[in-house]
Enzyme design. Structure first.
Site, PDB file in Angstrom:
ATOM      1  N   SER A 202     -14.560  30.831  22.778  1.00 59.95           N
ATOM      2  CA  SER A 202     -14.693  31.838  21.728  1.00 59.95           C
ATOM      3  C   SER A 202     -13.365  32.011  20.999  1.00 59.95           C
ATOM      4  CB  SER A 202     -15.121  33.171  22.333  1.00 59.95           C
ATOM      5  OG  SER A 202     -14.031  33.748  23.030  1.00 59.95           O
ATOM      6  N   LYS A 203     -13.365  32.888  20.043  1.00 61.56           N
ATOM      7  CA  LYS A 203     -12.165  33.142  19.236  1.00 61.56           C
ATOM      8  C   LYS A 203     -10.925  33.454  20.088  1.00 61.56           C
ATOM      9  CE  LYS A 203     -13.702  33.327  14.792  1.00 61.56           C
ATOM     10  NZ  LYS A 203     -14.560  32.133  14.962  1.00 61.56           N
TER      11      LYS A 203
END
Length: 486
Positions: A251-252
């Site tokens: 994820s980010k």
RNA sequence: GGCGCUAUCGUCUAGGGGACUAGGACGGGGCCCUCUCAAGGCCCAAACACGGGUUCGAAUCCCGUUAGCGCUACCA
């Protein structure tokens, strides 16, 4: 023989991202495997944008997906299919399921369902829709419909077990009792994911569905839909996920996860593809570095991994370095030039003008670079009029300014006697200079390196002198002498 | 919680019953090469999650445990 007919049908695969963000490396890898399969076995690779979630889908994301795939070179066959354009068919399929009795109307509201779900949770029970609307007498259903009461359409999951032979996992089975009567059409008559996907895959003639294994639990529902719709089943292949260094789904938080990030970071698409391919697939043996044609040649379903892989940026960088050194210079040049221009080191015209010199420079710099940005960072001294002197380099190699100046003056004189500006002559001149002054060659080379580049690190000193040319080299020495005298 | 998937060095993986003192690569450590830095070469540390089976023999097959991950919506 129906089998013959089926097997003679062309293999069709698709990549079906939803445009709710940039092209993610996980998505890119899914696309890559679909693409590799199609290219290897002569199938078709289609692109479908799943934009049915109007609230989250954006045109910008759609563009980013195109750009990402194009940069990687994952070209798709035929035109792009937009799922949103198929609403009428989705609705028709839902109606059909309702008519043949495979689905039923459900008048329970979202709020009621939520309430029941909470209650079940409080009792520590798994919530499952109790089919109360499926037991409604037909007159009651007609009355409610006539009264304009909103309803969703639910699929009636039959008894039994739903199983399939997955291309990567082999047999996977789900007892139908664990599958809820899922909604296929919302009360606003828009389709739910599973229906839209199946409807579109049937319409597009997709016969291999290759996607992330986060879809495994959707698969039995979709199989049930295929059967109810009377369509032949595709072969399913569920690819493992990609995780971040901490083992969690990428994820980010893990930093760069968008394909575009790596493009701007100075990676070669071939390296990115090579790295992604090895995350979840292996050609067997010790093979690691591969070009795209080699990947197509080597690709096989057997090498597909079941286990989630962790994305290791360190290895990606190393791999990019390998590709940087491996690709033909003519191929590397167009990737680097924009970065050189952006860094204002030279104009494109200037580079075209001395293309041979420029290609030689790239060849000199790429071996000690892991990214295109590394090349650009090292390129300054060959283009700029004035160079900066790295304080650390000065402190180390011009420790005693007077001494350094003396040596540089002698170097300047030695270079002046060099007739042919070649490695052999330059080396002979500088080595004999060192010998005559009773110092090591390095004692001569290092101060000169600082004079030429302002840095402690660079390509070999003779290669550099040649690359810069006599005129610029002497000018740099004179400049250094002036700085040392100050 | 329920259901499902997975399980070899820190990481990516080879391995598909005996060839395993478990191989390669990244990263780490050391050495060599050498004008610096890379690249390259050589070497070192580092793994079959655990417990039961099956078998003459298991990293490889089966079962269980554990752990991780995924799904569990009128999201996709």
């Amino acid at each position: 023989m129906p089998d013959t007919l089926a097997s003679s049908a062309k293999t069709r695969l698709r990549f079906a991202p939803s445009p709710t963000g940039y092209l993610h490396v996980g998505g890119a890898r899914t696309a890559l495997f679909n693409w590799l399969y199609a290219r290897k076995f002569g199938g078709e690779f289609l692109l479908r944008i799943e934009d049915t979630d109007k609230a989250r889908s954006t045109e910008e994301s759609t563009r980013a997906i195109f750009e990402g795939l194009q940069w990687l070179g994952l070209n798709w066959d035929d035109g792009v299919v937009y799922q949103g354009a198929n609403l009428a068919r989705h609705q028709a399929d839902a109606r059909k399921l309702l008519e043949i009795g495979a689905a039923y109307r459900c008048f329970c509201t979202a709020a009621e369902l939520e309430e029941r779900r909470r209650e079940a949770e409080a009792r520590k029970e798994a919530f499952k829709y109790d089919r109360r609307c499926d037991r409604l007498p037909s007159e009651e259903i007609e009355r409610r419909v006539a009264a304009g009461m909103p309803y969703v359409i639910r699929f009636r999951v039959p008894d039994g077990t739903t199983e399939w032979v997955d291309m990567v996992h082999e047999r996977i089975a789900f007892p139908n009792k664990d599958i809820d009567d899922f909604v296929i059409l919302r009360s606003d008559a828009t389709p739910i994911y599973n229906l839209a996907v199946v409807s579109d895959d049937i319409a597009m003639g997709i016969n291999i569905v290759m996607r992330g294994d986060d879809h495994i639990s959707n698969t039995p529902k979709q199989i049930l839909l295929y059967r109810a719709l009377g369509a032949p089943l595709p072969t399913f292949a569920h690819l493992p996920m990609i995780h971040g260094l901490d083992g969690k789904k990428l994820s980010k938080r893990h930093g760069a996860t968008a394909v575009g990030d790596y493009q701007h970071y100075g990676l070669l698409p071939g390296a990115m593809l090579n790295f992604l391919a090895l995350l979840g697939w292996s050609p067997g043996g010790d093979r690691e570095i591969m070009t795209v044609p080699e990947m197509i040649e080597l690709f096989s379903v057997d090498g597909l991994q079941k286990k989630a892989a962790i994305f290791d940026p360190k290895k990606l960088e190393w791999m990019n370095g390998q590709h940087l050194s491996m690709v033909p210079l003519e191929e590397l040049e167009p990737r680097v030039t924009p970065a050189i221009v952006t860094a204002r080191l030279a104009t494109e015209e200037a580079l075209v003008e001395r293309r041979d010199w420029y290609l030689r420079l790239l060849d000199l710099l790429r071996v000690r670079s892991r990214t295109i940005d590394d090349i650009v960072r090292q390129a300054g001294p060959y283009f700029l009029e004035d160079i900066d002197y790295d304080p650390a380099a000065v402190a180390k190699n011009w420790k005693d300014p007077a001494e350094a100046a003396l040596l540089l003056r002698a170097t300047r004189e030695a270079l002046a006697t060099v007739r042919d500006w070649t490695t052999e002559d330059l080396e002979a001149a500088l080595r004999s200079l060192a010998e005559s002054r009773g110092v090591t060659a390095g004692n001569v080379f290092q101060p000169l390196r600082v004079a030429l580049t302002g840095l402690t690190v660079s390509p070999g000193i003779f290669e550099m002198l040649i690359q810069m040319g006599r005129e610029l080299s002497v000018k740099r020495i004179d400049k250094a002498l002036a700085v040392l005298a100050a």
